[in-house]
Write an enzyme that holds these catalytic residues in place. Structure first.
Site, PDB file in Angstrom:
ATOM      1  N   GLY A   5       0.819  -1.197   0.000  1.00  9.06           N
ATOM      2  CA  GLY A   5       0.000   0.000   0.000  1.00  9.06           C
ATOM      3  C   GLY A   5       0.853   1.248   0.000  1.00  9.06           C
TER       4      GLY A   5
ATOM      5  CD  GLN B 172       3.653   5.625   2.589  1.00 11.90           C
ATOM      6  OE1 GLN B 172       2.618   5.116   2.221  1.00 11.90           O
ATOM      7  NE2 GLN B 172       4.707   4.911   2.936  1.00 11.90           N
TER       8      GLN B 172
ATOM      9  CB  CYS C 157       5.879   1.624   6.717  1.00 10.29           C
ATOM     10  SG  CYS C 157       5.318   3.152   5.968  1.00 10.29           S
ATOM     11  CG  LEU C 158       6.691   0.865   0.548  1.00  8.58           C
ATOM     12  CD1 LEU C 158       5.954   1.261  -0.723  1.00  8.58           C
ATOM     13  CD2 LEU C 158       7.781  -0.152   0.232  1.00  8.58           C
TER      14      LEU C 158
ATOM     15  CG  HIS D  59       0.118   0.557   7.243  1.00  2.39           C
ATOM     16  ND1 HIS D  59       1.162  -0.017   7.935  1.00  2.39           N
ATOM     17  CD2 HIS D  59       0.681   1.510   6.439  1.00  2.39           C
ATOM     18  CE1 HIS D  59       2.296   0.576   7.568  1.00  2.39           C
ATOM     19  NE2 HIS D  59       2.043   1.501   6.668  1.00  2.39           N
ATOM     20  CD  GLU D  60      -0.870   2.382   2.911  1.00  3.78           C
ATOM     21  OE1 GLU D  60      -0.484   3.560   2.832  1.00  3.78           O
ATOM     22  OE2 GLU D  60      -0.072   1.429   3.051  1.00  3.78           O
TER      23      GLU D  60
ATOM     24  CG  HIS E 278       0.834   6.283   5.881  1.00  2.00           C
ATOM     25  ND1 HIS E 278       2.037   6.724   6.368  1.00  2.00           N
ATOM     26  CD2 HIS E 278       1.028   4.992   5.525  1.00  2.00           C
ATOM     27  CE1 HIS E 278       2.921   5.736   6.309  1.00  2.00           C
ATOM     28  NE2 HIS E 278       2.333   4.667   5.803  1.00  2.00           N
TER      29      HIS E 278
END
Ligand code: NI
Length: 158
Positions: free
Chosen positions: A46, A51, A88-89, A130-131, A134
């Site tokens: 995701g 991000q 996480c990226l 999770h997203e 963000h």
């Protein structure tokens, strides 16, 4: 389409709160297309707009080859609980356990401004939660927990 640079958790920009999308135009579509390309090369599950440096309530997920775009998402129902290891990226720290609802219902808009509702569970629910975090500047590292005995699940999710 272009690959965009991913904002690191060491940059305080990642903590900013995103704003609702008001116009569903070509600029939004370009952002979404770039996010897909960025997520594909990063092999994540995701990616949120924040991000890639854009404070808009937008994220995409890509799980088991299923790709979904969420604009102005709201999680309207949560039930149960699950403990999966998240990464996480934007975060270069080890994957770790986070407590998430087992099942959620999310309301959002597609890229053309059409509303839709999605009921999902397991990884898809984890990824959406999770997203969604963000979009309000929250990272999984804020929520690391020790799962109750027997409740921990071993696969990882980015
Ligand atoms: Ni993330």
């Amino acid at each position: 389409m272009a690959i965009r640079e991913i904002v690191s958790y060491t940059d305080k920009f990642i903590r900013k709160t995103s704003k609702p999308v008001k116009v569903f135009d070509e600029k939004l579509w370009e952002l979404l297309d770039d996010m897909h390309e960025t997520l594909n090369v990063s092999q994540g599950a995701g990616l949120s707009a924040v991000q890639v440096g854009v404070l808009k309530n937008v994220f995409i997920i890509n799980i088991n080859g299923m790709s979904i775009e969420f604009i102005n998402p709201v999680i309207i129902k949560k039930s149960g609980e699950q403990y999966k290891k998240e990464g996480c990226l934007s975060v270069s720290e080890p994957f770790n356990y986070v407590k998430r609802p087992k099942k959620i219902t999310v309301k959002a808009y597609d890229r053309f401004g059409n509303p839709f509702m999605l009921e999902c569970e397991d990884w898809t629910a984890v990824c959406i939660c999770h997203e969604a975090d963000h979009l309000v500047g929250v990272l999984y590292i804020d929520k690391i927990c020790v799962p109750p005995l027997g409740k921990e699940e071993d696969e990882d999710c980015v």
